[in-house]
Design a protein around this motif. Structure first.
Motif, PDB file in Angstrom:
ATOM      1  N   VAL A 127       0.837  -1.198   0.000  1.00  0.00           N
ATOM      2  CA  VAL A 127       0.000   0.000   0.000  1.00  0.00           C
ATOM      3  C   VAL A 127       0.875   1.252   0.000  1.00  0.00           C
ATOM      4  CG1 VAL A 127      -1.671   1.331   1.359  1.00  0.00           C
ATOM      5  CG2 VAL A 127      -2.009  -1.113   1.011  1.00  0.00           C
ATOM      6  N   GLY A 128       1.955   1.245   0.782  1.00  0.00           N
ATOM      7  CA  GLY A 128       2.871   2.387   0.792  1.00  0.00           C
ATOM      8  C   GLY A 128       3.523   2.605  -0.563  1.00  0.00           C
ATOM      9  N   TRP A 129       3.958   1.521  -1.211  1.00  0.00           N
ATOM     10  CA  TRP A 129       4.555   1.612  -2.546  1.00  0.00           C
ATOM     11  C   TRP A 129       3.535   2.156  -3.548  1.00  0.00           C
ATOM     12  CZ3 TRP A 129       5.622  -3.138  -6.099  1.00  0.00           C
ATOM     13  CH2 TRP A 129       6.346  -2.746  -7.229  1.00  0.00           C
ATOM     14  N   SER A 130       2.304   1.699  -3.435  1.00  0.00           N
ATOM     15  CA  SER A 130       1.247   2.159  -4.322  1.00  0.00           C
ATOM     16  C   SER A 130       0.980   3.654  -4.139  1.00  0.00           C
ATOM     17  CB  SER A 130      -0.038   1.372  -4.063  1.00  0.00           C
ATOM     18  OG  SER A 130      -1.114   1.925  -4.776  1.00  0.00           O
ATOM     19  N   TYR A 157      -5.242  -3.065  -0.516  1.00  0.00           N
ATOM     20  CA  TYR A 157      -6.086  -1.968  -0.022  1.00  0.00           C
ATOM     21  C   TYR A 157      -7.307  -2.516   0.731  1.00  0.00           C
ATOM     22  CZ  TYR A 157      -3.684   1.946  -2.260  1.00  0.00           C
ATOM     23  OH  TYR A 157      -2.773   2.907  -2.600  1.00  0.00           O
ATOM     24  N   LEU A 158      -7.913  -3.583   0.194  1.00  0.00           N
ATOM     25  CA  LEU A 158      -9.051  -4.190   0.894  1.00  0.00           C
ATOM     26  C   LEU A 158      -8.628  -4.768   2.242  1.00  0.00           C
ATOM     27  CD1 LEU A 158     -10.905  -5.994  -2.036  1.00  0.00           C
ATOM     28  CD2 LEU A 158     -11.644  -3.959  -0.790  1.00  0.00           C
ATOM     29  N   VAL A 165     -11.012  -1.904  10.248  1.00  0.00           N
ATOM     30  CA  VAL A 165     -12.344  -2.187  10.786  1.00  0.00           C
ATOM     31  C   VAL A 165     -12.267  -3.207  11.930  1.00  0.00           C
ATOM     32  CG1 VAL A 165     -14.584  -3.255  10.242  1.00  0.00           C
ATOM     33  CG2 VAL A 165     -13.587  -1.577   8.678  1.00  0.00           C
ATOM     34  N   VAL A 166     -11.607  -4.336  11.712  1.00  0.00           N
ATOM     35  CA  VAL A 166     -11.558  -5.384  12.735  1.00  0.00           C
ATOM     36  C   VAL A 166     -10.778  -4.913  13.960  1.00  0.00           C
ATOM     37  CG1 VAL A 166     -10.737  -7.719  13.251  1.00  0.00           C
ATOM     38  CG2 VAL A 166     -11.910  -7.253  11.104  1.00  0.00           C
TER      39      VAL A 166
END
Length: 190
Positions: A127-130, A157-158, A165-166
Motif C-alpha cells: 500500500v505504501g509503494w502504491s 487496499y481491501l 475495521v476489525v
C-alpha cells in the motif's frame, strides 16, 4: 500521364495536454480541407481521387533501460508473491481475531505467528509503494504480468480497510488489541 498532388499531414503539439493536431500543407495549386482525423492517425490525400485514402497508424513506445527493467521486474515479482501469500494470511488472522479475540497461534517454533506479522508488513509495504507511485506518477502500480500486481494492490487496499475495521471493533469491544508476542499471563497463548 496524370500528375498527382499529395498533401502531407504533420503532427504537432497544440496544447499543454499534449494532444496532437494535424496541420495540412497543401500544394500551391489547390487547397482542400480534409475531415478531422483521429489523433493517433496520419492520412495522405491524393488530389485526383478524393475517395482513395491511405491510413497510417502512428504509435509511440517508451523504452526502459536494462537496469530499470531488472529492478522493477524483481520488485514486482516479489510484491506479487508476497501479496498472494500475505493477503489470505491476513484474512485468516482477522477472522481468528474477530471470532476468538486472539490472533493466530504461534505454531511450530513460532513460524505461524511470524508469518502473520510479516504478512501485515507486506500489505502495509505494498500500500505504501502504491501511494508513493500514485503521488509521483498520478496512477497506481502497473498491472504486472497477467494483471497480478494490480490485483495484489487492490487486495492489499481491501486488507488494509479490513484491518482498520476489525482492529477498531476489537479495540472498542475489548479495550485493547492482543500483543504481537505472547507473554506469560496473557489471555492469548500466554
Amino acid at each position: 500521364m496524370k500528375s498527382h498532388t499529395v498533401h502531407h499531414i504533420i503532427p504537432i503539439i497544440s496544447s499543454p495536454r499534449m494532444e496532437l493536431s494535424k496541420m495540412l500543407l497543401p500544394s500551391p495549386t489547390s487547397i482542400s480541407i480534409p475531415p478531422k482525423p483521429y489523433i493517433s492517425q496520419c492520412f495522405l490525400y491524393n488530389r485526383s481521387s478524393s475517395t482513395s485514402r491511405r491510413r497510417l497508424n502512428l504509435r509511440s513506445m517508451a523504452k526502459q533501460t536494462g537496469e530499470e527493467v531488472s529492478t522493477n521486474g524483481i520488485t514486482e515479482k516479489l510484491a506479487i508473491a508476497g501479496g498472494l501469500i500475505a493477503n489470505p494470511v491476513i484474512g485468516w488472522s482477522l477472522y481468528t481475531l474477530k471470532t476468538t479475540g486472539c490472533g493466530l497461534p504461534p505454531g511450530p517454533g513460532g513460524s505461524l505467528g511470524a508469518l502473520e506479522g510479516v504478512s501485515y508488513l507486506v500489505v502495509v509495504g505494498i500500500v505504501g509503494w502504491s501511494l508513493y507511485t500514485k503521488s509521483k506518477t498520478g496512477s497506481g502500480l502497473p498491472n504486472g504480468p497477467f494483471g497480478l500486481l494490480g490485483g495484489v494492490e487492490g487486495l492489499s487496499y481491501l486488507s488494509l480497510v479490513a484491518i482498520l475495521v476489525v482492529f477498531g471493533v476489537q479495540f472498542y469491544q475489548q479495550g485493547s488489541l492482543p500483543g504481537p508476542v505472547p507473554v506469560p499471563g496473557d489471555q492469548c497463548f500466554g
